[in-house]
Scaffold this motif. Structure first.
Motif, short mmCIF file in Angstrom:
data_model
loop_
_atom_site.label_atom_id
_atom_site.label_comp_id
_atom_site.label_asym_id
_atom_site.label_seq_id
_atom_site.Cartn_x
_atom_site.Cartn_y
_atom_site.Cartn_z
N UNK A 210 43.17 39.65 37.49
CA UNK A 210 43.16 40.64 37.24
C UNK A 210 43.39 41.22 38.83
N UNK A 211 43.17 40.75 39.87
CA UNK A 211 43.02 41.11 41.35
C UNK A 211 44.69 40.69 41.51
N UNK A 212 45.19 40.26 41.76
CA UNK A 212 46.85 39.47 41.24
C UNK A 212 47.97 40.51 40.09
N UNK A 213 48.20 40.50 39.37
CA UNK A 213 48.81 41.28 38.53
C UNK A 213 49.28 42.76 38.50
N UNK A 214 48.32 43.48 38.83
CA UNK A 214 48.59 44.59 39.45
C UNK A 214 49.48 44.97 40.92
N UNK A 215 49.41 43.52 41.07
CA UNK A 215 50.47 43.86 43.09
C UNK A 215 51.68 43.20 42.44
N UNK A 216 51.85 42.72 41.92
CA UNK A 216 53.51 42.23 40.95
C UNK A 216 54.14 43.12 40.88
N UNK A 217 55.31 43.73 41.19
CA UNK A 217 56.22 44.08 40.91
C UNK A 217 57.20 43.33 39.79
N UNK A 218 57.10 42.59 39.74
CA UNK A 218 57.20 41.43 38.64
C UNK A 218 57.03 39.83 38.23
N UNK A 219 56.99 39.54 37.05
CA UNK A 219 56.94 38.23 37.56
C UNK A 219 57.79 37.43 37.27
N UNK A 220 58.70 37.84 37.53
CA UNK A 220 59.45 36.60 37.53
C UNK A 220 59.42 35.61 38.63
N UNK A 221 59.83 33.99 37.94
CA UNK A 221 59.45 32.88 38.89
C UNK A 221 58.35 32.46 39.03
N UNK A 222 57.18 33.65 38.13
CA UNK A 222 55.74 33.50 38.84
C UNK A 222 54.76 33.49 37.95
N UNK A 223 54.09 32.08 37.71
CA UNK A 223 52.46 32.00 36.54
C UNK A 223 51.32 32.14 37.69
N UNK A 224 50.96 32.81 36.62
CA UNK A 224 49.39 32.96 37.70
C UNK A 224 48.44 31.93 36.92
N UNK A 225 47.61 30.99 37.41
CA UNK A 225 46.67 30.15 36.88
C UNK A 225 44.82 30.53 37.62
N UNK A 226 44.88 31.55 36.30
CA UNK A 226 43.64 32.76 36.47
C UNK A 226 42.15 31.43 36.48
N UNK A 227 41.07 32.20 38.28
CA UNK A 227 40.66 31.43 38.80
C UNK A 227 39.76 32.58 39.08
N UNK A 228 38.34 32.62 39.00
CA UNK A 228 37.86 33.44 40.12
C UNK A 228 36.70 33.44 41.29
N UNK A 229 36.88 31.60 40.91
CA UNK A 229 35.89 30.90 41.99
C UNK A 229 37.00 30.82 43.16
N UNK A 230 36.64 31.17 44.49
CA UNK A 230 37.52 30.93 45.80
C UNK A 230 35.98 30.22 47.03
#
Length: 334
Positions: free
Chosen positions: A40-60
């Protein structure tokens, strides 16, 4: 090639992480990026998702977490998942701007050490007055070391300087309190003897801390406690001197400002000399795959150069060359 990115580590994550990774992605068509973090924080920052895979986690992993406990208890933390991807072979390398201690723990307990390496060392690239730069290890992965471990650092630093910095015969120096062979304590004298007898490296002897910024060596070997103190002295001195120059110009009237304007190019050159962002991050050498720590306060430019650094390490097979060396030279093992 796949690089795992801890997108939530660092002071300005995930914004600067994504900006730097995208800049590198646009140049490196052969690299796939695995982004571990809050989608939810990463995707809005991407200009495009070419060569990008998001593995979702809220823990850090937080900066105030106890490093080893965090790695063992936060199984879904972005840093932990990135390290596990490297261990499983899903990724070839990983990058994080997060806690140095936690990344060291993830590297040791998840990625694992190269067989024959006793203690991995943390190695940044630092500036020299001629602009060439040098690498130094260890700068804090270990509080103390044995002579055999310092020899291992010399070997690994030499591989890195050849592979990543293009040097045919890197000058390897032992940080000491004098240049004579008999200087230093028992650790330094024993290390000096072992390095003098080691084939295949260009050992130039002892180097002092007042000469390393003048490029007295391409690879500076030291124990982790001393290396961390020297690293912070260099970083702090650079910031302090540049700050003093700025205040001397801005706080002393019109004449000072005019003088600063005349010296603008020279001052900019000094600032650029001590800007280490283009060198990439600090490599945790001695692990089974490249694990690189960018500064927690890094900007997008520093992230971009760190990605390029890691891509080059993987492409050159730098870690595999270290593995093969220690397989062929069991006497170099601690």
């Amino acid at each position: 090639m796949k690089i795992a990115i801890d997108a939530m580590g660092g002071d300005h994550a995930p914004e600067v992480v994504i900006q730097g990774v995208e800049q590198a992605r646009d140049e490196l068509s052969d690299v796939e990026f695995l982004l571990y973090g809050d989608e939810n924080k990463i995707r809005p920052l991407l200009k495009n998702d070419s060569h990008m895979t998001i593995i979702h986690t809220t823990e850090k992993v937080n900066s105030d977490d106890e490093p080893v406990r965090a790695i063992r208890s936060k199984k879904q933390a972005s840093m932990v998942l990135a390290a596990q991807a490297v261990k499983s072979g899903e990724a070839d390398a990983m990058i994080s701007l997060g806690s140095t201690g936690a990344l060291l723990a993830a590297g040791l307990f998840i990625v694992g050490r190269i067989k024959g390496i006793d203690r991995p060392g943390l190695m940044p690239t630092l500036p020299t007055t001629d602009g060439a730069g040098f690498v130094m290890l260890d700068v804090g992965a270990n509080a103390e070391n044995r002579a055999s471990q310092l020899v291992q650092y010399a070997i690994m630093g030499d591989f890195y300087a050849r592979d990543l910095r293009g040097l045919k015969a890197p000058k390897v120096g032992l940080l000491n309190n004098g240049t004579e062979a008999n200087k230093g304590n028992e650790l330094h004298q024993e290390t000096y003897k072992l390095l003098s007898e080691l084939d295949g490296i260009n050992f130039v002897g002892n180097v002092e801390s007042d000469s390393i910024l003048k490029h007295s060596a391409d690879v500076v070997v030291t124990d982790g406690f001393t290396g961390n103190a020297v690293l912070k002295t260099i970083e702090g001195s650079a910031r302090t001197i540049l700050g003093l120059i700025k205040h001397a110009i801005m706080d002393n009237g019109m004449k000072a400002k005019l003088g600063g304007l005349l010296l603008k190019d020279g001052i900019k050159s000094v600032a650029n000399t001590f800007d280490v962002s283009s060198y990439g991050g600090a490599v945790l050498l001695g692990l089974k795959a490249p694990v690189v720590k960018a500064h927690g306060g890094a900007d997008a430019k520093a992230v971009y150069y760190t990605v390029k650094q890691v891509q080059q390490m993987v492409a050159n097979g730098t870690v595999q060359k270290v593995v093969e060396y220690f397989q062929a030279h069991p006497a170099a093992k601690a």
